[in-house]
Write an enzyme that holds these catalytic residues in place. Sequence first.
Site, PDB file in Angstrom:
ATOM      1  N   CYS A  94    -109.430 -40.690  -0.826  1.00 29.38           N
ATOM      2  CA  CYS A  94    -109.623 -39.784  -1.956  1.00 29.38           C
ATOM      3  C   CYS A  94    -110.489 -40.372  -3.061  1.00 29.38           C
ATOM      4  CB  CYS A  94    -108.272 -39.356  -2.513  1.00 29.38           C
ATOM      5  SG  CYS A  94    -107.234 -38.555  -1.272  1.00 29.38           S
ATOM      6  N   HIS A 125    -107.324 -38.734 -12.209  1.00 32.34           N
ATOM      7  CA  HIS A 125    -107.104 -38.413 -10.797  1.00 32.34           C
ATOM      8  C   HIS A 125    -106.034 -37.322 -10.710  1.00 32.34           C
ATOM      9  CE1 HIS A 125    -107.436 -39.097  -6.561  1.00 32.34           C
ATOM     10  NE2 HIS A 125    -106.168 -39.454  -6.421  1.00 32.34           N
ATOM     11  N   HIS A 176    -106.638 -30.624  -4.400  1.00 33.15           N
ATOM     12  CA  HIS A 176    -107.101 -31.992  -4.184  1.00 33.15           C
ATOM     13  C   HIS A 176    -108.094 -31.976  -3.026  1.00 33.15           C
ATOM     14  CE1 HIS A 176    -107.551 -36.151  -3.856  1.00 33.15           C
ATOM     15  NE2 HIS A 176    -106.286 -36.561  -3.873  1.00 33.15           N
TER      16      HIS A 176
END
Length: 411
Positions: free
Chosen positions: A165, A298, A334
């Site tokens: 990620c 994040h 996400h």
Amino acid sequence: MSGSDGRDPVVVTGIGVVTALGRGAPSLWDAVLAGRSGVRPVRSFSTSDYATCLGAEVPAALLPSSYRDGAGRPMVGRAAALSRLAAEDALAGAGSDGAGLAVAVGTTMGEPTWIETWPEEDARAWPPLPHRAAELLAGTPDVLAADTARHVGADGRVLALGGACAAGNSALAWGLDVLRSGAHTRVLAGGVDAFSRTAFTGFAKLGALARDGCRPFGRDRQGLVLGEGAAFLVLERRSSAAGRGAEELAVLAGAGHACDAHHPTAPLPSGAGAAAALRSAIEDARVDRCDVDWVCAHGTGTPANDAAEIAALHMVFGDGPRPPASSVKSLTGHGLGAASAVEAVLSVLALQQQVIPPTWHAGEQDPALDWDIVPDEPREAPLRIIANQAYAFGGIDVVTVLAAPGWSPCS
């Protein structure tokens, strides 16, 4: 990272982005200011066997109607389609073609489309059928990066970067380094990941998916909502941009890397790895921690990640000024390898508009997470320096620093 010489910073001259909120920077910006979410029941496969039905998928109108031809042969995969759209838009915005262009593509999954369109009997076959084995190889990250480069006519170096990620930020950091070294004139850097049953199943098995929505930093946060997308930035030296009359949208001022080396999926609870990456990025940008005006967090909405991220902010900023932080993943989902690249584009837009996008729909903030997370309303603010954070599985921590147009280390 190698330090900037202060004379010829690396600048952003083009941006392209595709998310569940639509195609293009205006669609992304309008949605994050209005709190319009791309999270909906998943359409691309049945979720009847899962505890949640939610995902943030790109609108179907932007995707191919079929991924295979009449003979069942692969055409353009979902990830490749997203990557092509964002890459096209970034280069068009920069007024650039592929001549001398290097390409860096960050991704977690590569191209999952071919595996996910196998008939079940083929998927169960062992050893793999030869033509399916070839398709398995066609789904690797390097093939996805090569397809993106071919599509835009790039004739420079092509690189696929992992990093889960944090892969989008990893691609931006690579672009920054090679431009500083003089190895390339222009770099198309960013990230892409497509919505897939494979990723959805993996996160479901980990218990990381929220049942009814992503609430970054919220008291009752349950986890993340999986999304998808692609985002690319065209990077070049300021002198190169000026020489061809390109508009400078922002400066990619610095980048920092670290690794927790703690657990395959859980962050180091103290936040020390994330803090190390943030400090490194600030140092690489040659700014002071007090110069950071906003932290593009994040902010996945998982209990462990949000807590570690806030702990890292406390470690870095200490008792000095605390820049506000916020996360847009309650709207975009996400996007895995695309996430930090999408948020880099968002950071460029925030610098242009001098507005901090808020953390939407988080509900009551977790009182244990003592930080200004800019809840539920955009905030006008003088923005000059932004830290864009990405903290991934395996403890992979990558932070980029973006600065307002015209900025230089001595300004």
